[in-house]
Scaffold this motif. Structure first.
Motif, PDB file in Angstrom:
ATOM      1  N   ARG A 152     -78.567 -38.264  16.889  1.00  0.00           N
ATOM      2  CA  ARG A 152     -77.648 -37.755  17.913  1.00  0.00           C
ATOM      3  C   ARG A 152     -76.711 -38.882  18.329  1.00  0.00           C
ATOM      4  NH1 ARG A 152     -81.755 -34.293  21.947  1.00  0.00           N
ATOM      5  NH2 ARG A 152     -82.891 -33.310  20.230  1.00  0.00           N
ATOM      6  N   GLY A 194     -84.891 -46.041  25.311  1.00  0.00           N
ATOM      7  CA  GLY A 194     -85.445 -44.688  25.193  1.00  0.00           C
ATOM      8  C   GLY A 194     -84.424 -43.640  24.778  1.00  0.00           C
ATOM      9  N   ARG A 195     -83.195 -44.079  24.503  1.00  0.00           N
ATOM     10  CA  ARG A 195     -82.195 -43.113  24.028  1.00  0.00           C
ATOM     11  C   ARG A 195     -81.455 -43.746  22.854  1.00  0.00           C
ATOM     12  NH1 ARG A 195     -77.268 -41.680  27.636  1.00  0.00           N
ATOM     13  NH2 ARG A 195     -78.514 -40.250  28.884  1.00  0.00           N
ATOM     14  N   LEU A 196     -81.675 -43.204  21.679  1.00  0.00           N
ATOM     15  CA  LEU A 196     -81.164 -43.827  20.462  1.00  0.00           C
ATOM     16  C   LEU A 196     -80.295 -42.852  19.689  1.00  0.00           C
ATOM     17  CD1 LEU A 196     -84.623 -45.306  19.585  1.00  0.00           C
ATOM     18  CD2 LEU A 196     -82.605 -46.670  20.094  1.00  0.00           C
ATOM     19  N   ARG A 239     -90.118 -43.017  22.830  1.00  0.00           N
ATOM     20  CA  ARG A 239     -90.489 -42.956  24.252  1.00  0.00           C
ATOM     21  C   ARG A 239     -92.002 -43.006  24.415  1.00  0.00           C
ATOM     22  NH1 ARG A 239     -86.141 -38.647  26.785  1.00  0.00           N
ATOM     23  NH2 ARG A 239     -84.331 -39.634  25.794  1.00  0.00           N
ATOM     24  N   GLU A 288     -94.078 -25.979  15.806  1.00  0.00           N
ATOM     25  CA  GLU A 288     -93.469 -24.668  16.041  1.00  0.00           C
ATOM     26  C   GLU A 288     -94.495 -23.599  15.686  1.00  0.00           C
ATOM     27  OE1 GLU A 288     -90.591 -25.096  17.371  1.00  0.00           O
ATOM     28  OE2 GLU A 288     -89.781 -26.933  16.495  1.00  0.00           O
ATOM     29  N   ARG A 346     -83.299 -27.229  30.494  1.00  0.00           N
ATOM     30  CA  ARG A 346     -83.245 -27.841  29.161  1.00  0.00           C
ATOM     31  C   ARG A 346     -81.904 -27.608  28.482  1.00  0.00           C
ATOM     32  NH1 ARG A 346     -86.521 -30.333  26.793  1.00  0.00           N
ATOM     33  NH2 ARG A 346     -86.531 -29.299  24.780  1.00  0.00           N
ATOM     34  N   GLN A 370     -89.022 -37.830  16.002  1.00  0.00           N
ATOM     35  CA  GLN A 370     -89.733 -36.775  16.729  1.00  0.00           C
ATOM     36  C   GLN A 370     -90.985 -36.367  15.969  1.00  0.00           C
ATOM     37  OE1 GLN A 370     -87.121 -33.404  17.400  1.00  0.00           O
ATOM     38  NE2 GLN A 370     -86.402 -34.231  19.353  1.00  0.00           N
ATOM     39  N   PHE A 430     -83.646 -41.516  16.167  1.00  0.00           N
ATOM     40  CA  PHE A 430     -84.939 -41.616  16.824  1.00  0.00           C
ATOM     41  C   PHE A 430     -85.907 -40.736  16.046  1.00  0.00           C
ATOM     42  CE2 PHE A 430     -84.697 -37.435  18.896  1.00  0.00           C
ATOM     43  CZ  PHE A 430     -83.335 -37.191  18.813  1.00  0.00           C
ATOM     44  N   GLY A 450     -90.336 -32.270  25.205  1.00  0.00           N
ATOM     45  CA  GLY A 450     -89.857 -31.033  25.801  1.00  0.00           C
ATOM     46  C   GLY A 450     -90.036 -29.891  24.830  1.00  0.00           C
ATOM     47  N   GLY A 451     -90.123 -28.708  25.379  1.00  0.00           N
ATOM     48  CA  GLY A 451     -90.257 -27.563  24.496  1.00  0.00           C
ATOM     49  C   GLY A 451     -90.150 -26.260  25.251  1.00  0.00           C
ATOM     50  N   LEU A 455     -80.823 -26.992  25.377  1.00  0.00           N
ATOM     51  CA  LEU A 455     -80.564 -26.265  24.144  1.00  0.00           C
ATOM     52  C   LEU A 455     -80.403 -24.791  24.480  1.00  0.00           C
ATOM     53  CD1 LEU A 455     -83.464 -28.141  22.364  1.00  0.00           C
ATOM     54  CD2 LEU A 455     -81.051 -28.671  22.171  1.00  0.00           C
ATOM     55  N   THR A 494     -88.542 -38.539  30.016  1.00  0.00           N
ATOM     56  CA  THR A 494     -89.076 -37.284  29.473  1.00  0.00           C
ATOM     57  C   THR A 494     -89.653 -37.575  28.094  1.00  0.00           C
ATOM     58  OG1 THR A 494     -87.354 -36.080  30.636  1.00  0.00           O
ATOM     59  CG2 THR A 494     -88.525 -34.886  28.917  1.00  0.00           C
ATOM     60  N   TYR A 528     -88.608 -19.614  22.181  1.00  0.00           N
ATOM     61  CA  TYR A 528     -87.253 -19.260  21.709  1.00  0.00           C
ATOM     62  C   TYR A 528     -87.366 -17.997  20.863  1.00  0.00           C
ATOM     63  CZ  TYR A 528     -88.890 -22.207  17.800  1.00  0.00           C
ATOM     64  OH  TYR A 528     -89.622 -22.766  16.783  1.00  0.00           O
ATOM     65  N   ALA A 569     -91.063 -30.840  20.944  1.00  0.00           N
ATOM     66  CA  ALA A 569     -90.934 -32.085  20.179  1.00  0.00           C
ATOM     67  C   ALA A 569     -91.156 -33.264  21.112  1.00  0.00           C
ATOM     68  CB  ALA A 569     -89.568 -32.175  19.512  1.00  0.00           C
ATOM     69  N   ILE A 570     -91.882 -34.249  20.579  1.00  0.00           N
ATOM     70  CA  ILE A 570     -92.151 -35.489  21.308  1.00  0.00           C
ATOM     71  C   ILE A 570     -91.199 -36.550  20.770  1.00  0.00           C
ATOM     72  CG2 ILE A 570     -93.915 -37.216  21.860  1.00  0.00           C
ATOM     73  CD1 ILE A 570     -96.037 -35.309  20.818  1.00  0.00           C
TER      74      ILE A 570
HETATM   75  P1  HAM Z   1     -85.260 -32.205  23.129  1.00  0.00           P
HETATM   76  O1  HAM Z   1     -85.624 -32.102  24.576  1.00  0.00           O
HETATM   77  O2  HAM Z   1     -83.825 -32.274  22.800  1.00  0.00           O
HETATM   78  O3  HAM Z   1     -85.933 -30.958  22.422  1.00  0.00           O
HETATM   79  O4  HAM Z   1     -85.974 -33.460  22.496  1.00  0.00           O
HETATM   80  C1  HAM Z   1     -87.379 -33.624  22.570  1.00  0.00           C
HETATM   81  C2  HAM Z   1     -87.719 -35.074  22.831  1.00  0.00           C
HETATM   82  O5  HAM Z   1     -87.108 -35.905  21.858  1.00  0.00           O
HETATM   83  C3  HAM Z   1     -87.218 -35.613  24.159  1.00  0.00           C
HETATM   84  O6  HAM Z   1     -88.093 -35.295  25.210  1.00  0.00           O
HETATM   85  C4  HAM Z   1     -87.219 -37.102  23.893  1.00  0.00           C
HETATM   86  O7  HAM Z   1     -88.508 -37.653  24.027  1.00  0.00           O
HETATM   87  C5  HAM Z   1     -86.823 -37.173  22.430  1.00  0.00           C
HETATM   88  N1  HAM Z   1     -85.383 -37.469  22.317  1.00  0.00           N
HETATM   89  C6  HAM Z   1     -84.348 -36.599  22.379  1.00  0.00           C
HETATM   90  N2  HAM Z   1     -83.178 -37.259  22.229  1.00  0.00           N
HETATM   91  C7  HAM Z   1     -83.489 -38.557  22.070  1.00  0.00           C
HETATM   92  C8  HAM Z   1     -82.719 -39.755  21.847  1.00  0.00           C
HETATM   93  N3  HAM Z   1     -81.395 -39.720  21.750  1.00  0.00           N
HETATM   94  N4  HAM Z   1     -83.380 -40.925  21.742  1.00  0.00           N
HETATM   95  C9  HAM Z   1     -84.728 -40.981  21.806  1.00  0.00           C
HETATM   96  N5  HAM Z   1     -85.499 -39.892  22.006  1.00  0.00           N
HETATM   97  C10 HAM Z   1     -84.899 -38.704  22.130  1.00  0.00           C
HETATM   98  C11 HAM Z   1     -85.846 -30.711  21.081  1.00  0.00           C
HETATM   99  O8  HAM Z   1     -85.436 -31.495  20.286  1.00  0.00           O
HETATM  100  C12 HAM Z   1     -86.409 -29.369  20.676  1.00  0.00           C
HETATM  101  N6  HAM Z   1     -86.226 -29.231  19.215  1.00  0.00           N
HETATM  102  C13 HAM Z   1     -87.850 -29.220  21.074  1.00  0.00           C
HETATM  103  C14 HAM Z   1     -88.426 -27.905  20.689  1.00  0.00           C
HETATM  104  C15 HAM Z   1     -89.139 -27.603  19.596  1.00  0.00           C
HETATM  105  N7  HAM Z   1     -88.260 -26.762  21.375  1.00  0.00           N
HETATM  106  C16 HAM Z   1     -88.872 -25.782  20.727  1.00  0.00           C
HETATM  107  N8  HAM Z   1     -89.401 -26.286  19.641  1.00  0.00           N
END
Ligand code: HAM
Length: 427
Positions: free
Chosen positions: A111, A118-120, A310, A129, A256, A125, A123, A283-284, A258, A280, A287, A305-306
Motif C-alpha cells: 500500500r 507500524g505502517r509500511l 505490528r 477467510e 473500517r 499479513q 508489509f 481487523g476483520g 474497506l 490496530t 462480507y 488479517a493480522i
Molecule cells: P486491514 O484493516 O486493511 O484489513 O488490514 C489488516 C491489518 O493489516 C491491520 O490491522 C494492520 O495490522 C495491517 N496493516 C494494514 N496496513 C498496513 C500497513 N500499511 N503497514 C503495516 N501493517 C498494515 C484487511 O486487510 C482485510 N483484508 C482484513 C479482512 C480479511 N477482512 C475480511 N477478511
C-alpha cells in the motif's frame, strides 16, 4: 552509487526473520487446529478486482494502490489478501465441492501509505477467510481464536472492539439518518468529510480530524438502525462471545476502511510493546456480498488479517536461539578431505555443521568457530587422519577430548545436547 531499499519496504535480516518465522509458525498451528487450510495466491492481480471488491470509495483504491500497466492490461500489487483469495475460491469452483471453506494465507501486501512505525508500503499479513457460514457463532469463534493466539505470543493487553454495520437495508436507513444529522453541520466538517458525505458518509465516523470527531460525537448509532435479521445476527454474535467468555467493547464508531463489509466488524487493538499510534494489530469482519459481486453465488463470508510487523512490535518474544552447531576445522590436505566427509555425515545426522574450507591456522579456525556461535569444534589435521582420533573441543567449557573417527556423530551429538557446566557457561 549505493542502492537503498524503497522507503517503507524493509529488508528483514536473519534475526528479525527468525521472529517472523516464530509468529508465522504459531499462526499456522492455531488456525490449522481450527480447520483452516493454506492457500497461496499471486501478489499481482487485475486492478479491477480491487476496485470491485475493496471498493471505489475505500482509501486503498482511491490512493494507495501500486498499479502497473503492461500491454493493454492494468495490474495491481495486492494491497490486501481478501479479494485475491475470493477470486481463487471462485476460479476453483470450491463452493461446488464443499459447503463451508476455511482458508488461511500469509504473505506480503503493498500500500502506498506514508511510512511510519507500524505502517509500511510493503508489509506482511496473516489472514483467514471462511466461505459458506452465515454465522454468527463463527464470527465470535474467530475472535476467540485470535485472542488466544495473541496471548500465546505474549500479547495480553488487548482490546477487542466490535460493531455491526448491518446489511444493505440497514446501511441505507442509517446513511439517511447520518446524512440528516451531518448536513446541517456540513460547513464545519473537514474537506475530506464533505466529499465523503456524498459518496460514503459512514467513513466520516472513523475520521481522525477533530472537526469531524465533534460533528459525529452525537450522531445516531447504527446499532439503533439494524434491520430485524441484522439485529438477530448481532445479538447472536454477542451471545456467542459471552458464552466463550471473550471480553469486548462495543465501538459504534468502528466502520473500517474497506467497502465490502456487512454486519460484524472487529478490530483487536493493543498498547503493548513498541506499537505507538498504529496500534490496530488486526481487523476483520463479515462480507456477505463479495462472492456474488465477483460473479459467484450468494455466499456469506467472514475473515480477518493480522499485520505481522505490528504483531512483532507488540510481542515481547525474542528471536529464538539458534540450535547448537558444530564447526569442522580442516588442517592440511588430508585433513580437508576427511573434514568434508565428516561434515557431510554430521549434517546427514541432522547436526548443523559449518566447514571453513579457506584454510588457515588453528587459531584463526577457532576464531571463526566462535564468531559462528559454534558449541563444538572438530579439528581434523593430517595427524588426526593418520591416528583415526579427532580432536573435539567444547567451546563453552574450553575443554577438549579425543574422539574416534567411527564415533564422531554420536560423540558430537552428545556434546551438543549437554548443558555447559554452570561455572564454565558464565565465562
Ligand atoms: P486491514 O484493516 O486493511 O484489513 O488490514 C489488516 C491489518 O493489516 C491491520 O490491522 C494492520 O495490522 C495491517 N496493516 C494494514 N496496513 C498496513 C500497513 N500499511 N503497514 C503495516 N501493517 C498494515 C484487511 O486487510 C482485510 N483484508 C482484513 C479482512 C480479511 N477482512 C475480511 N477478511
Amino acid at each position: 552509487m549505493e542502492f537503498r531499499a524503497i522507503k517503507g519496504m524493509n529488508d528483514i535480516l536473519p534475526d528479525e526473520a527468525r521472529r517472523f518465522a516464530l509468529v508465522e509458525a504459531a499462526f499456522r498451528r492455531v488456525v490449522e487446529l481450527h480447520g483452516f487450510s493454506e492457500v497461496r495466491t499471486p501478489v499481482l492481480e487485475p486492478t479491477e478486482l480491487f476496485v470491485r471488491s475493496t471498493g471505489e470509495t475505500s482509501e486503498i483504491v482511491e490512493k494507495q494502490m501500486f498499479t502497473l500497466a503492461r500491454d493493454t492490461e492494468s495490474y495491481t500489487l495486492r494491497p490486501e489478501g481478501t479479494p485475491g483469495v475470493a477470486r481463487a475460491f471462485l476460479n476453483g469452483s470450491v463452493h461446488a465441492k464443499e459447503p463451508v471453506t476455511r482458508w488461511y494465507y500469509l504473505g506480503p501486501m503493498f500500500r502506498a501509505e506514508r511510512p511510519q512505525r507500524g505502517r509500511l508500503r510493503q508489509f506482511h499479513q496473516a489472514g483467514c477467510e471462511v466461505y459458506g457460514d452465515a454465522g454468527p457463532v463463527v464470527d465470535a469463534e474467530i475472535i476467540d481464536m485470535l485472542v488466544g493466539l495473541l496471548k500465546e505470543l505474549g500479547i495480553s493487553d488487548v482490546e477487542v472492539r466490535v460493531n455491526s454495520i448491518g446489511g444493505p437495508g440497514t446501511r441505507q436507513k442509517y446513511r439517511e439518518a447520518l446524512v440528516a444529522h451531518l448536513t446541517p453541520k456540513k460547513d464545519s466538517l473537514s474537506e475530506h468529510a464533505q466529499k465523503r458525505l456524498l459518496d460514503n458518509p459512514l467513513r466520516i465516523l472513523d475520521s481522525k480530524d477533530p472537526r469531524d470527531r465533534e460533528a459525529v460525537a452525537d450522531a445516531p448509532s447504527i446499532l439503533d438502525c439494524l434491520e430485524p435479521e441484522d439485529r438477530t445476527h448481532w445479538e447472536g454474535f454477542l451471545a456467542a462471545l459471552d458464552a466463550l467468555g471473550t471480553s469486548y467493547v462495543v465501538t459504534k464508531g468502528l466502520v473500517r476502511g474497506l467497502d465490502y463489509y456487512t454486519r460484524t466488524l472487529f478490530e483487536l487493538v493493543s498498547n503493548q510493546g513498541e506499537l505507538g499510534s498504529q496500534n490496530t494489530l488486526l481487523g476483520g469482519g463479515r462480507y456477505d456480498g463479495m462472492v456474488h459481486e465477483l460473479g459467484g453465488p450468494k455466499l456469506p463470508a467472514v475473515g480477518f488479517a493480522i499485520g505481522l510487523e505490528r504483531l512483532l512490535l507488540a510481542s515481547p518474544l525474542p528471536a529464538p536461539a539458534k540450535a547448537s552447531r558444530c564447526f569442522v576445522a580442516p588442517l592440511g590436505a588430508a585433513g580437508l578431505k576427511a573434514s568434508l566427509a565428516v561434515a557431510r555425515e554430521l549434517r546427514a545426522a541432522g547436526i548443523g555443521t559449518d566447514l571453513d574450507g579457506r584454510g588457515g591456522s588453528m587459531k584463526s579456525m577457532l576464531r571463526r568457530a566462535d564468531s559462528l556461535g559454534a558449541r563444538a569444534c572438530l579439528v581434523i589435521g593430517d595427524a588426526e587422519v593418520e591416528s583415526g582420533q579427532l580432536q573435539l573441543k567444547d567451546l563453552a567449557s574450553h575443554s577438549q577430548a579425543l574422539c574416534p573417527r567411527a564415533d564422531v556423530v554420536r560423540t558430537v551429538a552428545e556434546l551438543l545436547a549437554s548443558a555447559p557446566k554452570a561455572n564454565e557457561a558464565a565465562r
